[in-house]
Structure formats: structure tokens, C-alpha cells
Design a protein around this motif. Structure first.
Motif, PDB file in Angstrom:
ATOM      1  N   ALA A 125     -12.581  -2.137   0.604  1.00  0.00           N
ATOM      2  CA  ALA A 125     -11.703  -3.254   0.960  1.00  0.00           C
ATOM      3  C   ALA A 125     -10.741  -3.493  -0.198  1.00  0.00           C
ATOM      4  O   ALA A 125     -11.121  -4.043  -1.228  1.00  0.00           O
ATOM      5  CB  ALA A 125     -12.526  -4.513   1.246  1.00  0.00           C
ATOM      6  N   GLY A 126      -9.508  -3.048  -0.033  1.00  0.00           N
ATOM      7  CA  GLY A 126      -8.536  -3.144  -1.116  1.00  0.00           C
ATOM      8  C   GLY A 126      -7.473  -4.188  -0.861  1.00  0.00           C
ATOM      9  O   GLY A 126      -7.581  -5.032   0.029  1.00  0.00           O
ATOM     10  N   GLY A 127      -6.412  -4.101  -1.635  1.00  0.00           N
ATOM     11  CA  GLY A 127      -5.323  -5.057  -1.504  1.00  0.00           C
ATOM     12  C   GLY A 127      -4.512  -4.847  -0.246  1.00  0.00           C
ATOM     13  O   GLY A 127      -4.083  -5.805   0.402  1.00  0.00           O
ATOM     14  N   GLY A 128      -4.299  -3.569   0.133  1.00  0.00           N
ATOM     15  CA  GLY A 128      -3.476  -3.286   1.300  1.00  0.00           C
ATOM     16  C   GLY A 128      -4.253  -2.805   2.502  1.00  0.00           C
ATOM     17  O   GLY A 128      -3.952  -3.172   3.633  1.00  0.00           O
ATOM     18  N   THR A 129      -5.274  -1.975   2.275  1.00  0.00           N
ATOM     19  CA  THR A 129      -5.969  -1.344   3.394  1.00  0.00           C
ATOM     20  C   THR A 129      -7.476  -1.579   3.351  1.00  0.00           C
ATOM     21  O   THR A 129      -8.053  -1.886   2.310  1.00  0.00           O
ATOM     22  CB  THR A 129      -5.720   0.180   3.424  1.00  0.00           C
ATOM     23  N   ILE A 130      -8.080  -1.415   4.522  1.00  0.00           N
ATOM     24  CA  ILE A 130      -9.531  -1.382   4.686  1.00  0.00           C
ATOM     25  C   ILE A 130      -9.880   0.037   5.109  1.00  0.00           C
ATOM     26  O   ILE A 130      -9.437   0.511   6.159  1.00  0.00           O
ATOM     27  CB  ILE A 130      -9.997  -2.370   5.774  1.00  0.00           C
ATOM     28  N   ASP A 131     -10.664   0.736   4.285  1.00  0.00           N
ATOM     29  CA  ASP A 131     -11.043   2.116   4.578  1.00  0.00           C
ATOM     30  C   ASP A 131     -12.539   2.193   4.852  1.00  0.00           C
ATOM     31  O   ASP A 131     -13.347   1.680   4.065  1.00  0.00           O
ATOM     32  CB  ASP A 131     -10.690   3.029   3.406  1.00  0.00           C
ATOM     33  N   THR A 132     -12.900   2.823   5.956  1.00  0.00           N
ATOM     34  CA  THR A 132     -14.317   2.983   6.291  1.00  0.00           C
ATOM     35  C   THR A 132     -14.653   4.462   6.428  1.00  0.00           C
ATOM     36  O   THR A 132     -13.920   5.223   7.053  1.00  0.00           O
ATOM     37  CB  THR A 132     -14.656   2.266   7.613  1.00  0.00           C
ATOM     38  N   THR A 133     -15.755   4.854   5.819  1.00  0.00           N
ATOM     39  CA  THR A 133     -16.234   6.225   5.890  1.00  0.00           C
ATOM     40  C   THR A 133     -17.751   6.190   6.011  1.00  0.00           C
ATOM     41  O   THR A 133     -18.412   5.439   5.284  1.00  0.00           O
ATOM     42  CB  THR A 133     -15.858   7.030   4.637  1.00  0.00           C
ATOM     43  N   THR A 134     -18.306   6.994   6.913  1.00  0.00           N
ATOM     44  CA  THR A 134     -19.743   6.994   7.145  1.00  0.00           C
ATOM     45  C   THR A 134     -20.348   8.343   6.772  1.00  0.00           C
ATOM     46  O   THR A 134     -19.805   9.395   7.115  1.00  0.00           O
ATOM     47  CB  THR A 134     -20.063   6.676   8.620  1.00  0.00           C
TER      48      THR A 134
END
Length: 299
Positions: A125-134
Motif C-alpha cells: 500500500a503506497g502513496g499512489g498504488t495498491i499492489d497485491t501479489t499472492t
């Protein structure tokens, strides 16, 4: 209206590549200065290394050739690498999801508690994007990606943009409308970071004791906001994250034993509380490894 429409325009004459180049040039110069000033024989050490450096840049999940080409162009403009085949070979890319997994494993993620076949979702969870990886843990102890990584524009900057939109309307008839940028900046640096309880009133200290406007809930240089209103600024991000996690789980068909939260936005106690409230009843343990806020820079 797409959420990208809320992103402020770049300054005149600037492109995304030139902005990234400016940032990389600044970081590279800071690194050079630090080594030269802090290390024994720093100047000679830097001279011996500066033409032998390999660079690894992270980027959001889902970025591929086109975006990597722009980042490579920025690295050339910044002076990190020459624009030659040999120079290009000095630059590598890794997704933020993979980088975050390495960071989490090395900084407090209880990998010994996971059994082969169990899943872990890394949420950057960053300043610009939400990245999800499983990932799933393999029998040999390595981790295997088991679902398509996702990237969403719902990072912490959009909480600030939602607050700005609300306060612009609130102050539309107030003399403090001219102070909107300053008030939003104060919210971003203080109130947003401290916020955790929607049932409590929140305050943005931006002015002096003589600054008052009762119609806008401004007293003694502080703007008072209902906690539920501040929570509404976070709601799109919380909803996006929960939907992204559900989609990842649907793809891989594995129960999540751990959801690992890293990145600057993970410093928000409210975000952490909301994810814990929704996910732990489903058997998902939400974790923030040691130094989670620094995951992006450390990667």
C-alpha cells in the motif's frame, strides 16, 4: 469519472519520464555524496565503483515492456546508465510485489509458521498504488506466485485528494479558501497519519489563535472534522483493497493464512484496523513486518 482524473497535471514541459529522471538523478547524487563523505577513502572508493554499478528498479504490478522502456529512458536521462546495449544490461526490473515479499521475509514475516501449500498475500500500500501479489510456499521453502498480480490507483494520495475535495466545498464561502493548499498539507502530514477512531472528532491545526470561522468549524486556527467524515476519505481505498484480496483468493483457491501489509500507506492505523476487522473473521492474519513503512525504499 475515472480516478486518474483526480491526479494533478504535471508541470509545463515535464513528462512522466523526465520526472522520474529528475528523481533518480537526485537519489544517485545523494548516494554519491554519502559514500564520498561518510566512507573511509570515500572519493577513491566512489571513483572505483561508479562505472560498475548495476541498478534494480521496482515498478507496480502489471507493468511490462512499454512502462519498463520509459523507466529505462529515465535512467539514461538521469545519467545512471549509458544509452548502449552494455549500459542497458546494467539495469534490471522487479515488480513491487516480488520486492515486497523479499522485504517481508527478511523483516519479521513469520515464514516458519507457514506450511507448504499455504498462501500469503503481499499487499504493498503506497502513496499512489495498491499492489497485491499472492504466493504459496513450496515444499523446498521457496515461494511461488499463484495469482495474477494486481495494481490499483487507490494509494494514500487519493485519501488526501478526497479530503481536498471535501474541504474545498466546505470553505467555498470562507476567507480561508485561499489557505486550502496549506490546510490540505497539514491534514496530509498530521491528521491523516494519526487518524484511527471514526467516533472521535478530528482536528487540522493550520493557523493561529485569531483564525476563526464558526460556520466552517474553524476555531483558534483549527478546522474540526467529524471522525466519520475523515473515515469516508479512506473508504474507497479500504473497499478497493478488500475487493482486490477477494479477487486474488478467487483466482488461487487457497485460504490465506497471512496478509502482509507493507508500504507507506500501511502506516495508517485506521487502514490496518479496517483490514483486520474484515479479514481476521475469515481466517486471515493481517501482519505489518518490522520497518514495514520503508519497504518500498528498502526494496
Amino acid at each position: 469519472m475515472p480516478i486518474e482524473a483526480d491526479i494533478p497535471a504535471l508541470p509545463p514541459g515535464k513528462t512522466a519520464a523526465t520526472v522520474v529522471a529528475d528523481f533518480l538523478r537526485y537519489l544517485f547524487k545523494c548516494t554519491e555524496t554519502y559514500i564520498q563523505e561518510k566512507e573511509p577513502n570515500g572519493e577513491s572508493l566512489w571513483s572505483s565503483l561508479q562505472n560498475q554499478i548495476d541498478f534494480i528498479l521496482t515498478h507496480p504490478n502489471g507493468w511490462e515492456g512499454a512502462q519498463q522502456s520509459l523507466m529505462r529512458e529515465a535512467a539514461v536521462m538521469a545519467g545512471l546508465i549509458p544509452d548502449t546495449d552494455e549500459g542497458h544490461s546494467q539495469l534490471s526490473f522487479v515488480t513491487e510485489g516480488e520486492a515486497s515479499l523479499h522485504f517481508a521475509v527478511r523483516n519479521g514475516f513469520p515464514k516458519s509458521d507457514m506450511k507448504p501449500g499455504e498462501g500469503v498475500l503481499v499487499l504493498d500500500a503506497g502513496g499512489g498504488t495498491i499492489d497485491t501479489t499472492t504466493y504459496a510456499k513450496r515444499a523446498d521453502g521457496w515461494y511461488e506466485e499463484i495469482a495474477t498480480p494486481q495494481c490499483h490507483f487507490h494509494g494514500s494520495i487519493f485519501v488526501t485528494l478526497a479530503a481536498q475535495k471535501y474541504m474545498k466545498e466546505l470553505l467555498s464561502e470562507s476567507r480561508f479558501l485561499d489557505d486550502l493548499d496549506h490546510i490540505v498539507n497539514c491534514f496530509d502530514r498530521t491528521t491523516k497519519l494519526r487518524f484511527s477512531k471514526p467516533e472521535e472528532m478530528q482536528f487540522i491545526k493550520f493557523g493561529k489563535s485569531k483564525d476563526n470561522d464558526e460556520a466552517c468549524n474553524i476555531r483558534y486556527g483549527q478546522l474540526k472534522l467529524a471522525g466519520k467524515e475523515v473515515a469516508s476519505f479512506f473508504e474507497p481505498a479500504v473497499h478497493c483493497i478488500l475487493e482486490a484480496i477477494a479477487e486474488q483468493q478467487k483466482q488461487c483457491k487457497l485460504p490465506y493464512i497471512h496478509v502482509v501489509l507493507v508500504g507507506g500507506f500501511s502506516a495508517s492505523d485506521y487502514l490496518f484496523q479496517q483490514l483486520t476487522k474484515h479479514l481476521e473473521p475469515k481466517g486471515c492474519q493481517v501482519l505489518r513486518p518490522d520497518s514495514y513503512v520503508y519497504a518500498t525504499s528498502a526494496s
